[in-house]
Design a protein around this motif. Structure first.
Motif, PDB file in Angstrom:
ATOM      1  N   UNK A 196      -6.579 -21.293   6.146  1.00 28.01           N
ATOM      2  CA  UNK A 196      -6.733 -20.229   7.145  1.00 28.01           C
ATOM      3  C   UNK A 196      -5.430 -19.461   7.246  1.00 28.01           C
ATOM      4  N   UNK A 197      -5.527 -18.165   7.480  1.00 28.61           N
ATOM      5  CA  UNK A 197      -4.317 -17.368   7.638  1.00 28.61           C
ATOM      6  C   UNK A 197      -4.569 -15.898   7.429  1.00 28.61           C
ATOM      7  N   UNK A 198      -3.537 -15.208   6.929  1.00 28.07           N
ATOM      8  CA  UNK A 198      -3.593 -13.751   6.827  1.00 28.07           C
ATOM      9  C   UNK A 198      -3.048 -13.288   5.485  1.00 28.07           C
ATOM     10  N   UNK A 199      -3.665 -12.234   4.952  1.00 23.89           N
ATOM     11  CA  UNK A 199      -3.236 -11.607   3.704  1.00 23.89           C
ATOM     12  C   UNK A 199      -3.017 -10.126   3.990  1.00 23.89           C
ATOM     13  N   UNK A 200      -1.901  -9.598   3.507  1.00 22.18           N
ATOM     14  CA  UNK A 200      -1.569  -8.186   3.711  1.00 22.18           C
ATOM     15  C   UNK A 200      -1.288  -7.538   2.354  1.00 22.18           C
ATOM     16  N   UNK A 201      -1.867  -6.354   2.134  1.00 18.40           N
ATOM     17  CA  UNK A 201      -1.672  -5.640   0.874  1.00 18.40           C
ATOM     18  C   UNK A 201      -1.641  -4.139   1.131  1.00 18.40           C
ATOM     19  N   UNK A 202      -0.936  -3.430   0.290  1.00 23.74           N
ATOM     20  CA  UNK A 202      -0.891  -1.963   0.356  1.00 23.74           C
ATOM     21  C   UNK A 202      -2.013  -1.401  -0.509  1.00 23.74           C
ATOM     22  N   UNK A 203      -2.518  -0.222  -0.146  1.00 25.03           N
ATOM     23  CA  UNK A 203      -3.533   0.447  -0.951  1.00 25.03           C
ATOM     24  C   UNK A 203      -3.198   1.924  -1.059  1.00 25.03           C
ATOM     25  N   UNK A 204      -3.778   2.572  -2.056  1.00 24.02           N
ATOM     26  CA  UNK A 204      -3.684   4.032  -2.207  1.00 24.02           C
ATOM     27  C   UNK A 204      -5.088   4.561  -2.455  1.00 24.02           C
ATOM     28  N   UNK A 205      -5.309   5.792  -2.009  1.00 29.01           N
ATOM     29  CA  UNK A 205      -6.607   6.419  -2.202  1.00 29.01           C
ATOM     30  C   UNK A 205      -6.505   7.894  -1.880  1.00 29.01           C
ATOM     31  N   UNK A 206      -7.498   8.684  -2.266  1.00 32.54           N
ATOM     32  CA  UNK A 206      -7.452  10.127  -2.038  1.00 32.54           C
ATOM     33  C   UNK A 206      -7.908  10.512  -0.633  1.00 32.54           C
ATOM     34  N   UNK A 207      -7.329  11.579  -0.125  1.00 32.81           N
ATOM     35  CA  UNK A 207      -7.770  12.171   1.140  1.00 32.81           C
ATOM     36  C   UNK A 207      -9.181  12.720   0.947  1.00 32.81           C
ATOM     37  N   UNK A 208     -10.009  12.589   1.959  1.00 32.88           N
ATOM     38  CA  UNK A 208     -11.377  13.077   1.869  1.00 32.88           C
ATOM     39  C   UNK A 208     -11.452  14.603   1.886  1.00 32.88           C
ATOM     40  N   UNK A 209     -10.395  15.263   2.382  1.00 30.37           N
ATOM     41  CA  UNK A 209     -10.423  16.722   2.476  1.00 30.37           C
ATOM     42  C   UNK A 209      -9.624  17.407   1.378  1.00 30.37           C
ATOM     43  N   UNK A 210      -8.378  16.944   1.167  1.00 28.80           N
ATOM     44  CA  UNK A 210      -7.512  17.678   0.244  1.00 28.80           C
ATOM     45  C   UNK A 210      -7.256  16.939  -1.056  1.00 28.80           C
ATOM     46  N   UNK A 211      -7.734  15.723  -1.178  1.00 30.70           N
ATOM     47  CA  UNK A 211      -7.657  14.908  -2.372  1.00 30.70           C
ATOM     48  C   UNK A 211      -6.243  14.477  -2.724  1.00 30.70           C
ATOM     49  N   UNK A 212      -5.288  14.694  -1.823  1.00 29.02           N
ATOM     50  CA  UNK A 212      -3.944  14.166  -2.054  1.00 29.02           C
ATOM     51  C   UNK A 212      -3.975  12.662  -1.875  1.00 29.02           C
ATOM     52  N   UNK A 213      -3.069  11.993  -2.540  1.00 34.60           N
ATOM     53  CA  UNK A 213      -3.017  10.537  -2.462  1.00 34.60           C
ATOM     54  C   UNK A 213      -2.462  10.096  -1.105  1.00 34.60           C
ATOM     55  N   UNK A 214      -3.164   9.151  -0.490  1.00 36.66           N
ATOM     56  CA  UNK A 214      -2.728   8.572   0.777  1.00 36.66           C
ATOM     57  C   UNK A 214      -2.436   7.099   0.557  1.00 36.66           C
ATOM     58  N   UNK A 215      -1.627   6.543   1.433  1.00 37.70           N
ATOM     59  CA  UNK A 215      -1.301   5.130   1.359  1.00 37.70           C
ATOM     60  C   UNK A 215      -1.673   4.466   2.667  1.00 37.70           C
ATOM     61  N   UNK A 216      -2.013   3.208   2.593  1.00 40.80           N
ATOM     62  CA  UNK A 216      -2.341   2.446   3.786  1.00 40.80           C
ATOM     63  C   UNK A 216      -2.093   0.975   3.540  1.00 40.80           C
ATOM     64  N   UNK A 217      -2.423   0.198   4.545  1.00 42.65           N
ATOM     65  CA  UNK A 217      -2.231  -1.244   4.441  1.00 42.65           C
ATOM     66  C   UNK A 217      -3.489  -1.944   4.916  1.00 42.65           C
ATOM     67  N   UNK A 218      -3.877  -2.967   4.202  1.00 42.42           N
ATOM     68  CA  UNK A 218      -5.010  -3.776   4.597  1.00 42.42           C
ATOM     69  C   UNK A 218      -4.449  -5.127   5.030  1.00 42.42           C
ATOM     70  N   UNK A 219      -4.929  -5.583   6.176  1.00 39.46           N
ATOM     71  CA  UNK A 219      -4.527  -6.887   6.725  1.00 39.46           C
ATOM     72  C   UNK A 219      -5.815  -7.621   7.053  1.00 39.46           C
ATOM     73  N   UNK A 220      -6.005  -8.759   6.414  1.00 39.37           N
ATOM     74  CA  UNK A 220      -7.249  -9.489   6.589  1.00 39.37           C
ATOM     75  C   UNK A 220      -6.991 -10.955   6.912  1.00 39.37           C
ATOM     76  N   UNK A 221      -7.886 -11.516   7.681  1.00 40.25           N
ATOM     77  CA  UNK A 221      -7.821 -12.920   8.045  1.00 40.25           C
ATOM     78  C   UNK A 221      -8.756 -13.697   7.127  1.00 40.25           C
ATOM     79  N   UNK A 222      -8.275 -14.831   6.649  1.00 37.03           N
ATOM     80  CA  UNK A 222      -9.101 -15.681   5.797  1.00 37.03           C
ATOM     81  C   UNK A 222      -9.285 -17.039   6.454  1.00 37.03           C
TER      82      UNK A 222
END
Length: 186
Positions: A71-97
């Motif tokens: 049990x615990x937590x996993x954190x990772x960075x992600x990249x993906x395109x903006x829904x409007x301008x298609x520029x690359x965006x960055x974010x973070x996913x944090x999930x509990x397992x």
């Protein structure tokens, strides 16, 4: 195994859990999560975990009757395109397992526990992939987005003013009529 190797691996020696419970953490490269059989990228639609980024894993491992509870937590960075301008965006996913490892796992319910090691790689990979955003990612820019192409910006302005672009798609007319009914006072 050196401390540095252990920090970059998701295989935990079971002898470390001899007291029954272990608080364990590691920072591993995202490339360590690639499935050796398929070599598929860590991607869902247009959103991916960059292979040159690191994941942080903080877990509690506990020996239970016939297996291992993780049990615990996993954190990772992600990249993906903006829904409007298609520029690359960055974010973070944090999930509990919260998962169970056994020597004889039930498919889809448990993970395989080796005789000497618990390989956490499949669990971490699945947890990260399940948390990646799969729908259009909203641009963080305020309206109007400075990166929006001119032809799309003009169409948005027409729609906001009730111009010809406002009802460009006739399939939405029924929804607009319902909205109008809901806005009317009873």
């Amino acid at each position: 195994m050196s401390k540095r190797d252990r920090q970059r691996s998701l295989s935990v020696p079971l002898r470390l859990i001899s007291a029954g419970q272990l608080a364990w953490s590691a920072t591993v490269p995202a490339s360590a999560l690639l499935d050796p059989d398929s070599r598929d990228a860590l991607r869902i639609a247009d959103v991916e975990v960059p292979l040159d980024s690191n994941l942080d894993v903080a877990l509690t491992l506990e020996m239970i009757g016939g297996g291992l509870s993780v049990a615990g937590e996993v954190t990772a960075a992600w990249t993906g395109p903006c829904a409007r301008c298609w520029l690359s965006l960055e974010g973070e996913v944090r999930t509990t397992v919260r998962e169970v490892f056994t020597a004889q796992p039930r498919e889809g319910e448990q993970y395989r526990l080796g005789p000497e090691y618990a390989d956490l790689t499949p669990m971490v990979r699945e947890a990260v992939l399940l948390e990646l955003p799969i729908e259009a990612i909203r641009c963080p820019h305020p309206e109007p987005c400075p990166n929006l192409p001119a032809e799309l910006a003009e169409a948005r302005e027409d729609a906001a003013e009730g111009g010809p672009a406002a009802l460009a798609d006739p399939r939405w007319e029924a929804l607009e009529a319902l909205r109008g009914q809901m806005d009317e006072p009873s």
